[in-house]
Design a protein around this motif. Structure first.
Motif, PDB file in Angstrom:
ATOM      1  N   THR A 165      30.485  -3.225  16.144  1.00 35.92           N
ATOM      2  CA  THR A 165      30.880  -2.396  17.289  1.00 35.92           C
ATOM      3  C   THR A 165      30.595  -0.937  16.961  1.00 35.92           C
ATOM      4  O   THR A 165      30.677  -0.521  15.800  1.00 35.92           O
ATOM      5  CB  THR A 165      32.372  -2.562  17.627  1.00 35.92           C
ATOM      6  N   GLU A 166      30.248  -0.198  17.983  1.00 31.86           N
ATOM      7  CA  GLU A 166      29.963   1.218  17.797  1.00 31.86           C
ATOM      8  C   GLU A 166      30.248   1.971  19.093  1.00 31.86           C
ATOM      9  O   GLU A 166      30.138   1.401  20.182  1.00 31.86           O
ATOM     10  CB  GLU A 166      28.505   1.436  17.404  1.00 31.86           C
ATOM     11  N   TYR A 167      30.643   3.230  18.985  1.00 32.33           N
ATOM     12  CA  TYR A 167      30.693   4.082  20.165  1.00 32.33           C
ATOM     13  C   TYR A 167      29.270   4.565  20.392  1.00 32.33           C
ATOM     14  O   TYR A 167      28.787   5.443  19.691  1.00 32.33           O
ATOM     15  CB  TYR A 167      31.600   5.289  19.925  1.00 32.33           C
ATOM     16  N   ASP A 168      28.588   3.985  21.371  1.00 33.01           N
ATOM     17  CA  ASP A 168      27.180   4.360  21.535  1.00 33.01           C
ATOM     18  C   ASP A 168      26.977   5.419  22.610  1.00 33.01           C
ATOM     19  O   ASP A 168      25.851   5.857  22.846  1.00 33.01           O
ATOM     20  CB  ASP A 168      26.304   3.133  21.787  1.00 33.01           C
ATOM     21  N   ILE A 224      29.306   8.902  24.111  1.00 29.71           N
ATOM     22  CA  ILE A 224      30.518   9.704  24.267  1.00 29.71           C
ATOM     23  C   ILE A 224      30.144  10.877  25.172  1.00 29.71           C
ATOM     24  O   ILE A 224      29.294  11.696  24.811  1.00 29.71           O
ATOM     25  CB  ILE A 224      31.040  10.220  22.915  1.00 29.71           C
ATOM     26  N   VAL A 273      35.657  10.978  17.557  1.00 24.23           N
ATOM     27  CA  VAL A 273      36.213  11.152  18.904  1.00 24.23           C
ATOM     28  C   VAL A 273      37.316  12.218  18.892  1.00 24.23           C
ATOM     29  O   VAL A 273      37.372  13.081  19.772  1.00 24.23           O
ATOM     30  CB  VAL A 273      36.750   9.806  19.434  1.00 24.23           C
ATOM     31  N   GLU A 290      42.927   3.600  20.870  1.00 22.97           N
ATOM     32  CA  GLU A 290      42.168   3.322  22.084  1.00 22.97           C
ATOM     33  C   GLU A 290      43.109   2.785  23.154  1.00 22.97           C
ATOM     34  O   GLU A 290      44.284   2.542  22.910  1.00 22.97           O
ATOM     35  CB  GLU A 290      41.069   2.283  21.790  1.00 22.97           C
ATOM     36  N   ARG A 295      34.564   0.153  28.150  1.00 22.92           N
ATOM     37  CA  ARG A 295      34.715   1.600  28.354  1.00 22.92           C
ATOM     38  C   ARG A 295      36.164   2.002  28.515  1.00 22.92           C
ATOM     39  O   ARG A 295      36.991   1.231  28.980  1.00 22.92           O
ATOM     40  CB  ARG A 295      33.947   2.035  29.604  1.00 22.92           C
ATOM     41  N   ILE A 312      34.115   7.240  27.045  1.00 25.73           N
ATOM     42  CA  ILE A 312      33.589   6.576  25.847  1.00 25.73           C
ATOM     43  C   ILE A 312      33.086   5.172  26.179  1.00 25.73           C
ATOM     44  O   ILE A 312      33.762   4.407  26.867  1.00 25.73           O
ATOM     45  CB  ILE A 312      34.685   6.496  24.769  1.00 25.73           C
ATOM     46  N   ARG A 313      31.906   4.868  25.679  1.00 24.40           N
ATOM     47  CA  ARG A 313      31.378   3.512  25.799  1.00 24.40           C
ATOM     48  C   ARG A 313      31.322   2.888  24.407  1.00 24.40           C
ATOM     49  O   ARG A 313      30.720   3.446  23.484  1.00 24.40           O
ATOM     50  CB  ARG A 313      29.975   3.522  26.411  1.00 24.40           C
ATOM     51  N   LYS A 314      31.968   1.750  24.296  1.00 27.96           N
ATOM     52  CA  LYS A 314      32.005   1.033  23.028  1.00 27.96           C
ATOM     53  C   LYS A 314      31.127  -0.204  23.153  1.00 27.96           C
ATOM     54  O   LYS A 314      31.342  -1.035  24.048  1.00 27.96           O
ATOM     55  CB  LYS A 314      33.451   0.636  22.730  1.00 27.96           C
TER      56      LYS A 314
END
Lengths: 163, 101
Positions: free
Chosen positions: B7-10, B12, B75, B64, B42, B23-25
């Protein structure tokens, strides 16, 4: 991929996305158990269609710190930048909310109450109530959702976003 | 054959007058290092909330929206950079203005 209307690049829809979000009730004083806790979205251009579904498991019902606060759900996937008081339009279905009794019926609501989902504070889902014997709409408050029955609420709406 | 899931925050994004942090994870599944699928979850962070007396409470920036997963330092750094005193004051004023009469 961009979808073009006409010949101008400014007419393109260069943003399409699907995914999930997590509906989260504000102001809880416990951790409820859920049969279903679902959030899905589709974004096309600057329009978002969001679907939420909360179904309570009767073993641990939600309890709120304040029964008179507006019932709000956090977690929307995109900020709302819509017009009007509540910036979104769609439909809501529900069952087992508790409008009845002397301590519940200030607005004259009953089991035929109509709920309409909207958005306030850019990202908070709220539910306006309207029903027979009611001469105005108001935002539903926590007490209809507090520690009563294994209720569920299912809604979807479209709204305009900033991005 | 090796399947991996990460998983990654791709994405912000900082959006709107009140600097919401959107934020999109992404959950990414790869086979032998080659990406097979990427699905999104999201959520949006705002600068804070009001208490019962309309005092402003800063967003604690701990979890989150699921209430379980810790927010990353990346973040937190972004939020603290964009949520200036002026932004918080403007957001507080909007929250008060949005309250039902």
């Amino acid at each position: 991929m961009a979808i073009f209307f006409g010949t101008e690049t400014t007419d393109s829809l260069d943003s399409y996305e699907e995914g999930s979000w997590t509906p989260s009730m504000d102001g809880l004083s416990n951790t409820p158990q859920y049969y279903n806790l679902v959030g899905k979205y589709t974004k096309i251009g600057n329009q978002v269609k969001a679907h939420g579904f909360i179904q309570i498991n009767g073993s641990t019902k939600p309890q709120f710190s304040s029964l008179t606060d507006i019932f709000k759900i956090s977690g929307l996937p995109f900020t709302c930048n819509g017009e009007g008081y509540f910036g979104a339009s769609g439909q809501t279905k529900w069952a087992q909310l508790d409008w009845r009794g002397n301590d519940k019926g200030d607005y004259g609501h009953n089991e035929d109450t109509v709920l309409q989902a909207g958005i306030t504070n850019s990202t908070k889902t709220v539910f306006n109530t309207c029903g027979p014997a009611v001469y105005y709409c108001a935002q539903s408050i926590n007490r209809a959702f507090h520690n009563n029955y294994a209720w569920w609420i299912d809604w979807e709406f479209w709204y305009k976003t900033n991005s | 054959m090796a399947l991996t899931e990460t998983t990654e925050y791709d994405k912000i994004e900082i959006v709107g007058d009140y600097k919401h942090v959107q934020i999109r994870k992404a959950t990414v599944i790869k086979k032998d290092g080659v990406e097979l699928t990427r699905t999104f979850m999201r959520f949006v962070l705002d600068p804070g909330t009001l208490d019962a007396s309309d005092n402003f409470i800063d967003n604690p920036l701990t979890k989150e929206i699921d209430g379980v997963t810790d927010l990353t330092d990346e973040v937190k750094t972004i939020c603290n950079a964009v949520w200036t005193t002026d932004i918080k004051a403007a957001w507080k004023a909007k929250l008060i203005a949005d309250k039902p009469a």
